[in-house]
Design an enzyme around this catalytic site. Structure first.
Site, short mmCIF file in Angstrom:
data_model
loop_
_atom_site.label_atom_id
_atom_site.label_comp_id
_atom_site.label_asym_id
_atom_site.label_seq_id
_atom_site.Cartn_x
_atom_site.Cartn_y
_atom_site.Cartn_z
N SER A 60 10.91 -39.83 18.49
CA SER A 60 9.75 -39.87 17.58
C SER A 60 9.82 -38.73 16.58
O SER A 60 10.37 -37.67 16.85
CB SER A 60 8.45 -39.74 18.38
OG SER A 60 8.34 -40.78 19.31
N1 SAH Z 1 9.21 -40.11 23.88
C1 SAH Z 1 10.40 -40.31 23.07
C2 SAH Z 1 10.31 -41.57 22.26
C3 SAH Z 1 11.18 -42.65 22.78
S1 SAH Z 1 11.02 -44.20 21.93
C4 SAH Z 1 10.61 -39.09 22.21
O1 SAH Z 1 10.36 -38.01 22.64
O2 SAH Z 1 11.09 -39.19 21.11
C5 SAH Z 1 10.07 -45.12 23.09
C6 SAH Z 1 10.70 -45.37 24.42
O3 SAH Z 1 9.85 -46.26 25.12
C7 SAH Z 1 12.08 -46.05 24.40
O4 SAH Z 1 13.01 -45.23 25.04
C8 SAH Z 1 11.86 -47.35 25.16
O5 SAH Z 1 12.96 -47.73 25.97
C9 SAH Z 1 10.66 -46.99 26.02
N2 SAH Z 1 9.91 -48.13 26.56
C10 SAH Z 1 9.59 -49.31 25.96
N3 SAH Z 1 8.91 -50.11 26.82
C11 SAH Z 1 8.79 -49.40 27.99
C12 SAH Z 1 8.20 -49.68 29.26
N4 SAH Z 1 7.61 -50.86 29.53
N5 SAH Z 1 8.26 -48.73 30.22
C13 SAH Z 1 8.88 -47.54 29.99
N6 SAH Z 1 9.45 -47.22 28.82
C14 SAH Z 1 9.41 -48.13 27.83
#
Ligand code: SAH
Length: 211
Positions: A60
């Site tokens: 993000s």
């Molecule tokens: N928190 C991260 C952002 C990652 S993007 C940061 O620090 O930048 C969002 C993440 O959500 C992805 O890795 C994706 O695989 C995860 N995601 C999507 N659906 C999900 C679910 N049902 N359970 C757990 N993770 C999920």
């Protein structure tokens, strides 16, 4: 790279946006975002960019992490004792949250990213952060009730489990709806919620099942 100086620059630009919580900005000053990226992308770590982390997912933007965490602290009126993060990804936001909360649980559905986050976070030695592997649509198998649930993945509506796993007075911050809006929901008595919209959002989608 003198990462501390570059990171201070990023934090000052976030502060200038207004409305950010000082505790969140301090935590962002301490977390080395470049260590969560591939070496080829590290030079861009302190720009306000979402960047690829593999498996079609992104880290993000710093301004999005700062805003979501600030909304959460402001809505709770102080330091959360226990947060659940949905979507660990590379682990960056989890590390920031661990700097502003008593305890953080963070769940990821893609095993390779769960393991990437574990590697990225090892050197930071955050004793109050627990990484979970599983489908966060069902919330977390342990740790509930939470003061706050924060999602890094977008859904049409908040899954029931997230709302169930909040304590009364607890707050959810998540990108919801189509088009997406960063949305906050506070759990009131008798299963009611107070909902407010924060800003436009562009997050990767929440998906069910594990990979
Ligand atoms: N928190 C991260 C952002 C990652 S993007 C940061 O620090 O930048 C969002 C993440 O959500 C992805 O890795 C994706 O695989 C995860 N995601 C999507 N659906 C999900 C679910 N049902 N359970 C757990 N993770 C999920």
């Amino acid at each position: 790279m003198d990462s501390q100086a570059v990171r201070s620059g990023m934090v000052e630009r976030l502060r200038a946006q207004g409305g950010m919580e000082p505790a969140v900005l301090e935590a962002m000053l301490r977390v080395p975002r470049h260590l969560f990226l591939e070496p080829g992308l590290a030079a861009q770590a302190y720009l306000d960019n979402a960047l690829p982390i593999g498996h079609g997912q992104t880290i993000s933007k710093p301004s999005v992490v700062a805003r979501a965490a600030s909304v959460l602290l402001q809505a709770l009126g102080g330091r959360p004792s226990k947060i659940l993060e949905i979507g660990t990804g590379c682990g960056y936001q989890a590390a920031v949250l661990a700097g502003v909360a008593g305890e953080v649980y963070s769940i990821e559905r893609i095993r390779a990213l769960h393991e990437l986050a574990r590697r990225n976070l090892r050197a930071l030695r955050l004793a109050n952060l627990r990484l979970l592997f599983g489908d966060g649509m069902a919330g977390a198998g342990i740790g509930a009730p939470f003061d706050a649930v924060i999602s890094a993945a977008a859904a049409e509506h908040a899954p029931a489990a997230w709302l169930e796993q909040l304590r009364p007075g607890g707050v959810l911050v998540a990108p919801l709806g189509q088009p997406q809006r960063l949305t906050a929901m506070r759990k009131l008595a008798a299963g009611r919620f107070e909902t407010w919209s924060v800003e436009d959002a562009r997050f990767v989608p929440l998906k069910s099942g594990i990979l």
